[in-house]
Design an enzyme around this catalytic site. Structure first.
Site: not given
Length: 721
Positions: A615, A35, A435, A619, A38
């Site tokens: 892009d 699980c 941009d 940037d 765990c």
């Protein structure tokens, strides 16, 4: 000594199955992790070792392990292989199919039911208590039913207690079931309820495993992008190879119906590509010689001969699969909250159970000035209900499962999300900045308008000899005129001879310096003037056009609750204003250098969470500063993937509102699961205290039921559109 030998054998096996990851460690495939709670405990145990850093991914069943030394790695491998029933496996060792995967559980539950049902009939009808012999038979069948389904839990409890682990679900169910049996025997009620508690718990665990396994398979099918083979052409001979063996520059053949194995450029042939698995678009894309195509797309019609431009490990399909598989490493705030909550929730409820079992009846007996075993029995029974409901599985499983589905659903549409925290930031963003070049606009010059066909033809003929970026705008225009003696004049344009006359093609300065009389045009676009034989012919407007669907994207984002959309660009104010208006943006900031963009982004963040789209290369600083950075169509770029939180496979901006819709709905489902699970547990605890003889079975059914409901609710994320 035997433990050391066992560890060495494990290490030999691990060398064969581990793989390196971009997360700074090796990835180990595991099985036997029962699980998500765990998984959390195993992760804590590994990170508690000196020189070890690990992330345990329950959804993908793997461990990303980073060790500072061979000794530290050895300790980590030993810890993994000695944690409950966890084993390190190869892909070939992993079972497939629900029946094979859960065969052991089905057999145990089946055998248990085989004994439990007739024993239950004897118990409920009272026949089992008609004589001592029938009573013994009934109890033996109940005992056989309990051992058949409960022995794995009992054995794990013993092993965990030996290791000092007490507050886990195995211990809780062992105490609850054995406690119910003890109370039943002492009260002459038999131990049907104790057996039912363990049986229902194991049925719930099996159903949980099936549900989680189903989610894993659905994500695997969703991401079934990889081609298992490729046709390599060597000296005209076809040879079948694995995509991983292809190198840049290799020539491959892609037949109709085959998946594109790696990113490549078409050299011969034309076809239509099914790219639904990459960008979610149902319309096939027509491709021809010279076009670059991405791995994972399907060739629908003709045979294509293509040149490999990126090896498999750097191709689109590898990037997508890696991003989706590693997406669970970046955990959102709700996931981190649940991990911390689960750590303290179970011990707190167990402490409350101890108070209910011991302190409350003691106070009641003291008030009555008499020891009454029935009072203790009643409150111990109530405390057992607390233990049953104290397991945090519904929370620990459903929250990461919801995000797992949400990230997978985004990937279906070509939206690659790096983690649940990135999905949350996308959902919570309130301001979007974009941009300009390559994001809002196409990123390449094209002809916007022209005086007449002769003007365009003369310009196209001259510009074919130019190396200036503006010349690309005329690539699709018909020229055809013979041009000689071309001279490119820096900052002016091109001067050449056409049909025996001087042809000028450039800005206004070029024509003025050559004595051409004309009227200058006012425009925010780049203007190319044309003169032939000393006479003015016309003017052409060149511009970087706004992408289709951008205005609709901005409108959709505003409808989803974004307060403002702005464009950050280094272009002139006049051109930025024109593009912002056409794109449907609320505003713009023009004339910005890279550091100016960063400063402006930080200013925007003061007004709310910032989503920035660019892009991913130029940037990068702004993307890192933004709360959520999205890069456009740069799947093959390392810079884009590293800088952004989300990568779009295509340049389609309409994917952003689609991704944000999925992100918001995913977060909503996560909150539903958290609030719903806690509410059900609180109600059951309250009823357990308030109502006399509140059935323990109801607590078990409620605990299993809320877990299954949370898992099913999480799976709704896979249906989002």
């Amino acid at each position: 000594m035997s433990e050391n030998l066992d560890c060495c054998n494990n290490l030999k096996e691990v060398k064969a199955v581990s793989e390196q990851t971009d997360l700074g460690g090796e990835k180990l495939k595991i099985t036997g992790l029962c699980c998500a709670n765990c998984a959390r405990e195993l992760e804590e145990e590994l990170n508690g070792l000196d020189g070890v850093s690990a992330t345990v991914d329950f959804m993908n069943m793997n461990v990303v392990l980073a060790a500072s030394s061979p000794e530290a790695r050895e300790k980590a491998i030993y810890a993994i292989t000695h944690f409950e029933d966890v084993k390190i496996v190869t892909e070939s060792q992993k079972r497939t199919g629900v029946l094979k995967e859960h065969l052991d559980e089905f057999i145990r539950i089946g055998v248990s039911l085989l004994f439990f049902i007739p024993a239950l009939v004897l118990d409920v009808t009272g026949i089992g208590y008609g004589s001592l012999a029938l009573k013994i038979v009934t109890w033996v069948m109940f005992g056989a039913a309990y051992i058949a389904v409960g022995y794995p839990v009992l054995w794990l409890t013993v092993k965990n207690i030996a290791k000092g682990k007490i507050f886990d679900e195995n211990f809780l169910m062992t105490v609850a079931s054995l406690g119910a049996i003890a109370l039943g025997i002492s009260g002459s009620d038999g131990f049907m309820e104790g057996v039912a508690v363990m049986l229902l718990y194991q049925i719930g665990e099996t159903l949980q495993g099936i549900a989680v396994g189903s989610s894993r398979k659905s994500i695997s099918q969703l991401m079934d992008l990889k081609s298992e083979k490729a046709t390599l052409l060597e000296n005209g001979v076809q040879r079948t190879v694995n995509p991983e063996g292809l190198k840049t520059g290799d020539i491959i053949m892609i037949k109709a119906g085959e998946k594109v194995p790696v990113d490549c450029k078409i050299r011969e042939g034309e076809s239509a590509l099914d790219m639904k698995s990459l960008n979610g678009e149902p319309v096939p894309r027509d491709v021809k010689a010279g076009d670059e195509i991405l791995s994972g797309s399907i060739n629908l019609t003709g045979v294509i001969v293509a040149e490999v431009v990126r090896e498999y490990k750097n191709s689109a399909v590898a990037r997508i699969l890696e991003l989706v598989e590693n997406s669970t490493a970046k955990k959102s705030k709700p996931e981190k909250f649940i991990s911390k909550f689960a750590k303290y929730y179970t011990p707190a409820v167990c402490l409350a159970a101890a108070v209910v079992a011991a302190v409350v009846p003691t106070i009641i007996c003291a008030a009555n000035s008499a020891f009454i075993w029935a009072t203790y029995s009643e409150w111990i029974y109530k405390a057992l209900g607390f233990l049953v409901i104290s397991c945090p599985c519904a929370l620990v499983i459903s929250v990461p499962l919801s995000y797992f589905y949400g990230i997978g659903r985004c990937a279906k549409f070509g939206i690659l999300v790096k983690g649940s925290t990135c999905l949350d930031e996308l959902a919570l963003s309130t301001i979007a900045a974009f941009d300009k070049t390559g994001t809002v606009t196409e990123g390449k010059f094209s002809v916007k308008s022209y005086t007449d066909e002769r003007t365009l033809r003369l310009a196209a003929s001259a510009e074919k000899l130019s190396s200036h970026p503006i010349a690309c705008a005329f690539d699709g225009a018909e020229g055809g005129l013979t041009v000689t003696d071309a001279e490119e004049i820096a900052g002016r344009g091109i001067k050449c001879v056409c049909e025996g006359k001087i042809l000028l093609c450039g800005n206004a300065k070029l024509l003025k310096e050559n004595g051409v009389v004309f009227n200058e045009k006012q425009s925010v676009s780049t203007l190319v003037y044309v003169a032939h034989g000393g006479e003015y012919v016309g003017v052409i407007e060149i511009d970087d056009t706004v992408k289709g669907g951008v205005a609709e994207c901005m409108a959709a984002l505003k409808k989803q609750g974004l307060s403002r959309t702005v464009m950050l660009t280094g272009d002139s104010a006049a051109r930025a204003e024109s593009i912002a208006k056409e794109a449907g943006l609320d505003g713009f900031e023009a004339g910005l250098l890279p550091d100016g963009k960063l400063d402006r982004a930080n200013e925007l963040k003061k007004g709310g969470k910032l989503l920035y789209v660019g892009d991913g290369i130029n940037d990068a600083p702004v993307m890192i500063a933004a709360d959520c950075g999205i890069s456009m169509g740069k799947v093959g770029s390392d810079a884009a993937i590293e800088a952004s939180d989300i990568v779009l496979v295509s340049d389609n901006l309409s994917l952003i509102p689609k991704g944000r819709k999925i992100a918001k709905k995913t977060r909503s489902i996560v909150l539903q699961n958290i609030i719903g699970s806690l509410a059900v547990k609180a109600i059951i605890m309250a009823l357990d205290i308030a109502l006399p003889a509140f059935p323990l079975i109801v607590s078990v059914v409620a605990d299993v039921g809320v877990m299954l409901l949370a898992v099913i609710n999480s799976m709704r994320t896979a249906l989002l559109k």
